[in-house]
Write a protein that holds these residues in place. Structure first.
Motif, PDB file in Angstrom:
ATOM      1  N   GLY A   1       0.852  -1.285  -0.045  1.00 57.90           N
ATOM      2  CA  GLY A   1       0.076   0.210   0.064  1.00 57.90           C
ATOM      3  C   GLY A   1       0.834   1.281   0.066  1.00 57.90           C
ATOM      4  N   GLU A   2       1.943   1.048  -0.771  1.00 61.60           N
ATOM      5  CA  GLU A   2       2.955   2.317  -0.791  1.00 61.60           C
ATOM      6  C   GLU A   2       3.121   2.974  -1.879  1.00 61.60           C
ATOM      7  N   LEU A   3       2.419   2.682  -2.892  1.00 60.22           N
ATOM      8  CA  LEU A   3       2.313   3.642  -4.259  1.00 60.22           C
ATOM      9  C   LEU A   3       1.486   4.949  -3.708  1.00 60.22           C
ATOM     10  N   PRO A   4       2.493   6.024  -4.382  1.00 63.82           N
ATOM     11  CA  PRO A   4       1.815   7.342  -3.820  1.00 63.82           C
ATOM     12  C   PRO A   4       0.522   7.708  -4.744  1.00 63.82           C
ATOM     13  N   LEU A   5       0.346   7.210  -6.081  1.00 67.12           N
ATOM     14  CA  LEU A   5      -0.799   7.492  -6.645  1.00 67.12           C
ATOM     15  C   LEU A   5      -0.954   6.143  -7.567  1.00 67.12           C
ATOM     16  N   ARG A   6      -2.129   6.222  -8.452  1.00 74.43           N
ATOM     17  CA  ARG A   6      -2.397   5.125  -9.160  1.00 74.43           C
ATOM     18  C   ARG A   6      -1.295   4.898 -10.298  1.00 74.43           C
ATOM     19  N   VAL A   7      -1.044   3.612 -10.510  1.00 77.99           N
ATOM     20  CA  VAL A   7       0.045   3.467 -11.741  1.00 77.99           C
ATOM     21  C   VAL A   7      -0.478   2.355 -12.640  1.00 77.99           C
TER      22      VAL A   7
END
Length: 551
Positions: free
Chosen positions: A262-268
């Motif tokens: 849960g550490e992606l800063p935005l959707r990729v």
């Protein structure tokens, strides 16, 4: 109270029963969004629960959610989170961490900027960065190693051109790479040489790898630093989702690890790089998604040609300003059938980089051939850039269901050289947004950051005005291809989501969609088009959680 109003309130109270006390009610906003049917609607109130939109409406909406947390929008404009359909996430992070010579007014100026950067960072083993553009310099000529040698003779220097399709090395870097007058240009690339056959220091497309393989290793710590820098920057610009155009196996593993935690800063939405040696294994692993939909991998990015500015775009006829040159095919024509069949046969979408009219035609031909033999036309395939296209080939995008994934600021950046490169006749099929839209093609808009600046309001401004941020030319460049603001915003939201097969979960603020949205300082539908680029983001939310607050 009217019967209709009583029924409406009963429905809203029924919805409330399933909404917990942690829900959020945002009121007093000028809200704009697109329905799943791609129609623009307005609202003043929105209720969110568990990260998703419960409902949008007018002031009466709040009465049905008395236990929800209240947020006064203070009259600000609320928009869906913007989606950049073509960028390079870690590349943006690198550009934010390395030297950026975008503002250099000459090759000598760029060299001095690099030298100054090294003086501030004397422990560097390489000076890396770039974003130079010789078209903006007085002589419009490619720079050479000798210019860098004057300021940095001993430390190796590698500066990428603004389009990422050419690199500028000093003599120290050429020596490390073993590049001499005897070195042969690799397939799909070119080592520029002087009249004596000596390398000038400019390497085009695949020839760049001769230097790049000697650069300091990309380790996890550096990747994390790049991601942090890029994520913070994009969220401040209102970008809540981006399409990462070509990732290698290391980045694939990195993203999957972060997404699991849960550490992606935005959707990729990440496209696998067709050049990755591990592509067969990544395809065999199947599509990747997460429950929170912060990561999606279902496509492959392949390169057809280079870029127009470095004369690497593959053209059907020679360049107007270089009669002996038709550009470069980064992926050889005889390799296209195997590549297309491999990717599409694995159930992945193919997103094909094609800038020149020859590269676009070859890709269209191969899409048609592959569809005829193994199917897969429904997978949301895309042409990345779709920049210069023979007019007769444009209709084939619609016929083959190929999505043109385009970048509005490319047009306003390229207008100073595009006519010189390809002449007026070929411009009729260049940067042709209106032509695509008129025939029913769905446009996905992005920026190609860090090639261009990531600010999506620059893209909206360019799409609507066909002007640079000095509002030049006065009537716009090829103004008949301009779009309306509604059409442009749609290409940065619901239609960009469509291009990633995500249009049922993001890109809109209607019931059941993720509550990705931004609050901005101006009503974009109430200001002059020439001011669109000045819009500033005040707050950014992903899944109903604030992830950016303007100071």
């Amino acid at each position: 109270m009217s019967l209709i109003k009583r029924i409406t309130l009963l429905v809203l109270f029924a919805i409330t029963a399933s909404v917990n006390a942690k829900s959020l009610h945002i009121y007093n906003v000028k809200g704009y969004t697109f329905t799943p049917q791609r129609e623009l609607v307005t609202f003043t109130n929105m209720v969110i629960d568990s990260g998703k939109v419960v409902s949008i409406g007018d002031d009466s909406l709040g009465h049905a959610f008395p236990t929800a947390q209240q947020l006064d929008g203070e009259g600000q404009t609320l928009l869906p989170g913007l989606i950049d359909a073509h960028g390079h996430l870690l590349g943006l992070g690198a550009s934010l961490l390395f030297i950026d010579v975008r503002e250099a007014t000459s090759a000598q100026h760029a060299a001095k900027m690099a030298a100054d950067y090294y003086q501030r960072n004397p422990d560097l083993t390489w000076v890396q960065g770039g974003r130079w553009n010789q078209v903006l310099w007085p002589d419009k000529e490619f720079p050479n190693a000798a210019i860098l040698d004057e300021t940095l003779p001993n430390v190796p220097v590698w500066l990428e051109r603004i389009d990422g399709h050419a690199g500028w090395a000093n003599s120290a870097a050429l020596k490390i790479a073993g590049i001499t007058k005897e070195t042969v240009s690799p397939e799909g690339g070119k080592i520029l040489t002087d009249e004596l056959g000596n390398p000038t220091g400019i390497l085009i497309d695949t020839a760049m790898s001769l230097v790049e393989k000697h650069l300091p290793e990309q380790n996890r710590q550096l990747m994390q630093q790049q991601l942090n820098a890029a994520g913070e920057h994009l969220l401040s610009l209102g970008i809540t989702s981006m399409h990462d155009a070509g990732i290698d196996k290391r980045t694939y593993d990195f993203y999957r690890e972060l997404a699991a935690d849960g550490e992606l800063p935005l959707r990729v939405y990440a496209m696998l790089a067709a050049t990755a040696p591990e592509l067969p294994q990544m395809l065999a692993a199947g599509k990747v998604t997460t429950a929170d939909e912060m990561l999606l991998i279902r496509s492959v990015k392949a390169y057809g040609d280079g870029a127009l500015g470095s004369r690497g775009a593959a053209l059907l006829a020679a360049y107007n300003d270089d009669p002996r040159n038709k550009g470069l095919l980064v992926t050889a024509q005889d390799k296209l059938p195997g590549l297309f069949n491999q990717v599409i046969g694995s159930g992945f979408a193919l997103h094909f980089h094609a800038i020149g009219d020859r590269a676009n035609r070859l890709a269209l031909d191969q899409f048609a051939a592959t569809f005829a033999t193994i199917g897969g036309q429904e997978l949301r395939h895309r042409m990345e850039h779709a920049q210069v296209i023979a007019v007769d080939d444009i209709i084939r995008f619609k016929e083959l269901d190929i999505i043109p994934s385009m970048q509005p600021t490319h047009a306003t950046s390229d207008m100073n050289m595009a006519r010189d490169r390809i002449g007026p006749k070929r411009l009729r099929g260049a940067y042709a947004w209106r032509t695509f839209l008129k025939q029913g093609s769905i446009l996905a808009f992005g920026s190609d950051f860090p090639v261009e600046l990531a600010n999506p309001f620059y893209g909206l401004h360019a799409a609507v005005t066909r002007q640079d941020r000095n509002n030049q030319p006065v009537k716009g460049w090829i103004p008949e291809q301009a779009l309306s603001l509604t059409e442009s915003l749609r290409a940065f939201t619901i239609d960009a989501a469509y291009a990633a097969a995500q249009e049922q979960t993001i890109g809109s603020l209607t019931k059941g969609y993720w509550a990705d949205f931004i609050l901005v300082d101006k009503d974009i539908f109430a200001i002059p088009a020439e001011d669109l680029w000045t819009v500033t983001v005040n707050q950014t939310f992903i899944a109903g959680e604030k992830v950016y607050q303007r100071d």
